[in-house]
Design a protein around this motif. Structure first.
Motif, PDB file in Angstrom:
ATOM      1  N   SER C 188      64.897  52.797  37.366  1.00 40.43           N
ATOM      2  CA  SER C 188      65.024  51.402  37.782  1.00 40.43           C
ATOM      3  C   SER C 188      63.674  50.737  38.001  1.00 40.43           C
ATOM      4  N   ILE C 189      62.640  51.507  38.306  1.00 41.87           N
ATOM      5  CA  ILE C 189      61.353  50.899  38.614  1.00 41.87           C
ATOM      6  C   ILE C 189      60.396  51.106  37.457  1.00 41.87           C
ATOM      7  N   LYS C 190      59.928  50.022  36.922  1.00 42.95           N
ATOM      8  CA  LYS C 190      58.956  50.108  35.828  1.00 42.95           C
ATOM      9  C   LYS C 190      57.612  49.605  36.334  1.00 42.95           C
ATOM     10  N   PHE C 191      56.596  50.382  36.082  1.00 44.60           N
ATOM     11  CA  PHE C 191      55.285  49.946  36.514  1.00 44.60           C
ATOM     12  C   PHE C 191      54.596  49.213  35.380  1.00 44.60           C
ATOM     13  N   THR C 192      53.973  48.089  35.736  1.00 44.68           N
ATOM     14  CA  THR C 192      53.258  47.348  34.707  1.00 44.68           C
ATOM     15  C   THR C 192      51.955  48.065  34.401  1.00 44.68           C
ATOM     16  N   GLY C 193      51.566  48.045  33.164  1.00 52.11           N
ATOM     17  CA  GLY C 193      50.315  48.692  32.779  1.00 52.11           C
ATOM     18  C   GLY C 193      49.132  47.979  33.392  1.00 52.11           C
ATOM     19  N   GLU C 194      48.066  48.725  33.622  1.00 50.43           N
ATOM     20  CA  GLU C 194      46.914  48.104  34.260  1.00 50.43           C
ATOM     21  C   GLU C 194      45.924  47.547  33.255  1.00 50.43           C
ATOM     22  N   SER C 195      46.070  47.966  31.998  1.00 47.17           N
ATOM     23  CA  SER C 195      45.060  47.595  31.012  1.00 47.17           C
ATOM     24  C   SER C 195      45.091  46.099  30.716  1.00 47.17           C
ATOM     25  N   THR C 196      46.152  45.420  31.172  1.00 50.92           N
ATOM     26  CA  THR C 196      46.278  44.016  30.813  1.00 50.92           C
ATOM     27  C   THR C 196      45.550  43.078  31.767  1.00 50.92           C
ATOM     28  N   ILE C 197      44.813  43.625  32.711  1.00 46.33           N
ATOM     29  CA  ILE C 197      44.193  42.747  33.697  1.00 46.33           C
ATOM     30  C   ILE C 197      43.167  41.826  33.034  1.00 46.33           C
ATOM     31  N   HIS C 198      43.260  40.569  33.396  1.00 46.76           N
ATOM     32  CA  HIS C 198      42.434  39.535  32.786  1.00 46.76           C
ATOM     33  C   HIS C 198      41.043  39.540  33.430  1.00 46.76           C
ATOM     34  N   PRO C 199      39.974  39.279  32.650  1.00 47.36           N
ATOM     35  CA  PRO C 199      38.626  39.313  33.221  1.00 47.36           C
ATOM     36  C   PRO C 199      38.475  38.415  34.446  1.00 47.36           C
ATOM     37  N   SER C 200      39.143  37.260  34.434  1.00 50.93           N
ATOM     38  CA  SER C 200      39.001  36.362  35.579  1.00 50.93           C
ATOM     39  C   SER C 200      39.569  37.003  36.840  1.00 50.93           C
ATOM     40  N   MET C 201      40.493  37.955  36.675  1.00 50.42           N
ATOM     41  CA  MET C 201      41.005  38.663  37.843  1.00 50.42           C
ATOM     42  C   MET C 201      40.141  39.889  38.135  1.00 50.42           C
ATOM     43  N   LEU C 202      39.466  40.371  37.107  1.00 49.90           N
ATOM     44  CA  LEU C 202      38.723  41.620  37.259  1.00 49.90           C
ATOM     45  C   LEU C 202      37.457  41.421  38.084  1.00 49.90           C
ATOM     46  N   TYR C 203      36.747  40.315  37.861  1.00 53.29           N
ATOM     47  CA  TYR C 203      35.457  40.151  38.543  1.00 53.29           C
ATOM     48  C   TYR C 203      35.581  40.120  40.065  1.00 53.29           C
ATOM     49  N   PRO C 204      36.503  39.318  40.610  1.00 57.97           N
ATOM     50  CA  PRO C 204      36.635  39.395  42.080  1.00 57.97           C
ATOM     51  C   PRO C 204      37.042  40.782  42.550  1.00 57.97           C
ATOM     52  N   LEU C 205      37.839  41.475  41.729  1.00 59.47           N
ATOM     53  CA  LEU C 205      38.255  42.826  42.118  1.00 59.47           C
ATOM     54  C   LEU C 205      37.045  43.758  42.186  1.00 59.47           C
ATOM     55  N   LEU C 206      36.178  43.646  41.183  1.00 58.92           N
ATOM     56  CA  LEU C 206      34.974  44.491  41.196  1.00 58.92           C
ATOM     57  C   LEU C 206      34.112  44.167  42.407  1.00 58.92           C
ATOM     58  N   LEU C 207      33.979  42.863  42.684  1.00 60.84           N
ATOM     59  CA  LEU C 207      33.196  42.457  43.854  1.00 60.84           C
ATOM     60  C   LEU C 207      33.778  43.073  45.121  1.00 60.84           C
ATOM     61  N   MET C 208      35.107  43.012  45.230  1.00 60.77           N
ATOM     62  CA  MET C 208      35.742  43.548  46.440  1.00 60.77           C
ATOM     63  C   MET C 208      35.553  45.059  46.530  1.00 60.77           C
ATOM     64  N   ILE C 209      35.613  45.744  45.383  1.00 58.21           N
ATOM     65  CA  ILE C 209      35.419  47.199  45.423  1.00 58.21           C
ATOM     66  C   ILE C 209      34.015  47.522  45.927  1.00 58.21           C
ATOM     67  N   ILE C 210      33.025  46.806  45.393  1.00 56.73           N
ATOM     68  CA  ILE C 210      31.650  47.036  45.838  1.00 56.73           C
ATOM     69  C   ILE C 210      31.530  46.748  47.329  1.00 56.73           C
ATOM     70  N   CYS C 211      32.149  45.641  47.767  1.00 56.64           N
ATOM     71  CA  CYS C 211      32.044  45.271  49.182  1.00 56.64           C
ATOM     72  C   CYS C 211      32.732  46.291  50.078  1.00 56.64           C
ATOM     73  N   PHE C 212      33.839  46.874  49.601  1.00 61.53           N
ATOM     74  CA  PHE C 212      34.493  47.888  50.427  1.00 61.53           C
ATOM     75  C   PHE C 212      33.626  49.142  50.532  1.00 61.53           C
ATOM     76  N   TYR C 213      32.940  49.473  49.438  1.00 58.85           N
ATOM     77  CA  TYR C 213      31.989  50.587  49.531  1.00 58.85           C
ATOM     78  C   TYR C 213      30.919  50.273  50.572  1.00 58.85           C
ATOM     79  N   ALA C 214      30.405  49.036  50.518  1.00 63.26           N
ATOM     80  CA  ALA C 214      29.375  48.639  51.478  1.00 63.26           C
ATOM     81  C   ALA C 214      29.930  48.656  52.897  1.00 63.26           C
ATOM     82  N   LEU C 215      31.194  48.221  53.009  1.00 64.30           N
ATOM     83  CA  LEU C 215      31.830  48.220  54.324  1.00 64.30           C
ATOM     84  C   LEU C 215      31.939  49.642  54.864  1.00 64.30           C
TER      85      LEU C 215
END
Lengths: 228, 75, 247
Positions: C188-215
C-alpha cells in the motif's frame, strides 16, 4: 608449578562453570520455566485460534528465547566478580580472550542449547507447522550462541554496577535485532516450504563474526569493570 | 517568494500545521542543545567563583580559628 | 605536527581555541540555519506530488544525516581515547551522545510528522525509520551506561567499548532491517524516488546539511567546554577563570 596451556585452562574454566551450574539445577531450569510461562501468555493475550498462533509462532518463540537469554546473561560474570575470582582471572597469564570465550560457552550450553532442545515442544503447543520445527531448532542453536556472545559484552560492561539488571537490556537489545530478524526468517521460510539454509548461513556468518570480535569487547569490558 | 500572503504561508494548502510543527520542534531541540551546555558552564563557574570567594574572604576569620584549633589540640 | 597533538591534549589550550572558534562559527551557523530554513520554507516551489509538506525535508534529512555521522564521530573519539588514552577524545566521545540522540529524535519526529500528510500515517515500520529508531536506542544506551557509572573515567571507557561495538553493528543492523523490510514490504505504501529532486530544492537542502554539521560541531564544542571545566575544576587555570568570571 608452570601455568597450564591455554586449551587446558579453558577446558578447566568451562568445566568449573558447568559444575557450578549443575550444582544449582534450579538456575538452569529458570530460563526454561520462563520460556514456558511466556509461551502460555501469548494464547491468553492473542486468543487461542490455532491458525493465528501458528502465524505468530516463529516470532513469539524467537522473542521469548531472546528474552530468556537476556535475563540470564546478566549473571555470567556476576558471582565471580563479587567473590574476586574475576580479578584472579585477569591476572592469569592466559589470554583473556579465551577465558571469556569459555565463560560464554558455558552460558550458551546451559541456556541456548537447552532452549533449542526444548523449543520443539513449545512450537507444537503454538501450532507451528511441523515443517518449521527443524529450522527453529537449528536457528535457535546458532542464534542463541550469537546472543550469548553479545550478551557477554553487556554483562562485562555492567558487572561492576549495583543496578545493572535493566541497563544491560538497554545496551544489548539493539544488538540482538539482526539475530531476531534472520532467526524468525529462517523459521518462516521453512514453514512456507522455502529453503531455510540461506538464513541459517547468515546466522552462521554472524556467529563467526561474533566469535571473532565479541570476546575482545567482553575482555575490554571486564578490565574496565574490575579497574573501576 | 512562493506564497502570496502570510495566511497562505501559514496554511500551506493544508499542510501548514505539519510543516510548522516540525520546524517548531526542531527549533526547540536546537535551542535546548545550545543552551544546556552554556547554562551548565555558567553554573559551574559561578559555583567555583563562590568557592574561591569563600576561601579568599575567609582568611580574616575562619583560618585563624582553624589555626587556633590546631594549636589548642596540639598543646 | 607533534606539538599540535600535545596541544590537543591540553585542556586550557583546547578550551581557549574552542572559545575563539565558537565566537565565529556559532553566529555563522545560526545565520545559515535561518537562511536555509527561510529559503526552504518561502522561496522554493512545492513538490508536485507531495505539495508543501515536503518542506520538512530541509530539517528531516540533515538531522538524520548528521545523527548517523555523529555516531561515527563518537565511536572514533572512543577508539582514540581507548588506544591513545587521550583525555580530550574521551570528553569528545561523552559530549557526542546527547547531541546525536537529540538529532536522531528530531529526525524521527519530523519523519513522523512528514509521514502523516504523505502516507496518511504517523509511523511506518520502514527500513530507514526502524534503523533510525535503533540508532536512537544505541545513543540512549551509551548515555544510560555513562550515567550508571560513578567513576567517570571508567564510564567513558565503557562507553567507548559500547560505541565501538555499536559501530560494528550499525551496518549489520541496517542491512538486516533493510532486508527484513523488503521481505515484508506492504504494497500500500509507495516511496517516491529521490533522484527526481529539482536543483532549486537541492541547494537549500545542501545548505541545511552543511549547517547541521556546523551545528553539531558547535554543540559538541560547547558540551566539551563545560565538560572540560567540570573535570578540571581543581586546576589553577579554571580557578583563575572562575575568579575572573565571578568578579
Amino acid at each position: 608449578m608452570s601455568a597450564p596451556s591455554v586449551p587446558a585452562f579453558c577446558m578447566r574454566l568451562l568445566r568449573r562453570q558447568l559444575v557450578l551450574a549443575v550444582r544449582r539445577p534450579v538456575e538452569i531450569g529458570n530460563p526454561l520455566l520462563f520460556f514456558a510461562m511466556v509461551v502460555a501468555l501469548f494464547p491468553l493475550g492473542l486468543g487461542p485460534a490455532p491458525d493465528r498462533l501458528a502465524d505468530f509462532a516463529p516470532g513469539i518463540l524467537w522473542i521469548i528465547a531472546l528474552l530468556s537469554n537476556l535475563l540470564t546473561s546478566d549473571a555470567v560474570f556476576r558471582s565471580d566478580f563479587d567473590d574476586g575470582s574475576l580479578e584472579q582471572l585477569l591476572l592469569s597469564p592466559q589470554p583473556l580472550y579465551f577465558s571469556v570465550f569459555a565463560y560464554v560457552c558455558a552460558h550458551w550450553l546451559v541456556t541456548g542449547l537447552l532452549l533449542a532442545l526444548v523449543s520443539p515442544v513449545f512450537a507444537l503447543m503454538l501450532n507451528l507447522p511441523v515443517a518449521g520445527i527443524a529450522a527453529l531448532f537449528f536457528s535457535l542453536l546458532l542464534g542463541t550462541a550469537v546472543l550469548s556472545l553479545v550478551g557477554g559484552i553487556g554483562a562485562a560492561l555492567t558487572v561492576g554496577l549495583k543496578r545493572g539488571g535493566m541497563l544491560i537490556s538497554l545496551l544489548i537489545l539493539p544488538l540482538y535485532m539482526p539475530v531476531l530478524i534472520f532467526g524468525t526468517a529462517a523459521v518462516k521460510a521453512a514453514v512456507d516450504g522455502a529453503p531455510a539454509g540461506p538464513y541459517l548461513a547468515i546466522l552462521g556468518a554472524m556467529l563467526s563474526l561474533a566469535i571473532a570480535l565479541a570476546p575482545i569487547a567482553t575482555a575490554a569490558g571486564l578490565r574496565i569493570s574490575v579497574d573501576a | 517568494m512562493y506564497f502570496d500572503s502570510l495566511e497562505a504561508l501559514l496554511y500551506m494548502d493544508g499542510h501548514g500545521g505539519f510543516v510548522w510543527a516540525a520546524y517548531a520542534i526542531t527549533l526547540v531541540v536546537i535551542v535546548a542543545l545550545l543552551i544546556a551546555p552554556r547554562r551548565r558552564q555558567k553554573k559551574l563557574l559561578a559555583q567555583l567563583a563562590g568557592e574561591l570567594r569563600r576561601e579568599r574572604g575567609a582568611p580574616s576569620h575562619s583560618p585563624t580559628a582553624v589555626e587556633g584549633d590546631t594549636h589548642a589540640s596540639g598543646s | 605536527m607533534w606539538t599540535f597533538f600535545h596541544k590537543l591534549g591540553s585542556p586550557p589550550w583546547l578550551y581557549g581555541i574552542s572559545g575563539s572558534i565558537l565566537r565565529y562559527l556559532l553566529p555563522l551557523t545560526l545565520l545559515g540555519l535561518v537562511v536555509g530554513a527561510v529559503w526552504g520554507l518561502l522561496y522554493t516551489s512545492p513538490d508536485f506530488r507531495q505539495g508543501n509538506s515536503y518542506r520538512i525535508i530541509y530539517i528531516h534529512v540533515p538531522s538524520a544525516v548528521v545523527a548517523l555521522a555523529g555516531y561515527y564521530v563518537m565511536a572514533t573519539a572512543g577508539a582514540v581515547s581507548l588506544i591513545w588514552k587521550m583525555k580530550m577524545a574521551d570528553i569528545a566521545m561523552k559530549s557526542c551522545a546527547p547531541i546525536g540522540a537529540a538529532l536522531t529524535f528530531v529526525a524521527l519526529v519530523t519523519g513522523a510528522i512528514w509521514g502523516k500528510p504523505t502516507w496518511g500515517t504517523w509511523w511506518v515500520w520502514d527500513a530507514r525509520i526502524t534503523s533510525m529508531l535503533i540508532l536512537l536506542f544505541l545513543y540512549l544506551g551509551v548515555i544510560a551506561l555513562y550515567e550508571a557509572y560513578d567513576n567517570k573515567e571508567a564510564a567513558s571507557k565503557a562507553c567507548a567499548v559500547l560505541s565501538l561495538v555499536g559501530t560494528v553493528n550499525i551496518p549489520i543492523i541496517y542491512k538486516s532491517v533493510d532486508w527484513w523490510y523488503s521481505l515484508h514490504q506492504p504494497a500500500s505504501i509507495k516511496f517516491t524516488g529521490e533522484s527526481t529532486i529539482h536543483p532549486s530544492m537541492l541547494y537549500p537542502l545542501l545548505l541545511m546539511i552543511i549547517c547541521f554539521y556546523a551545528l553539531f560541531t558547535c554543540a559538541l564544542l560547547m558540551n566539551m567546554r563545560s565538560e572540560i571545566l567540570s573535570r578540571e575544576r581543581r586546576t589553577k587555570w579554571v580557578r583563575k577563570l572562575a575568579a575572573g568570571e565571578g568578579n
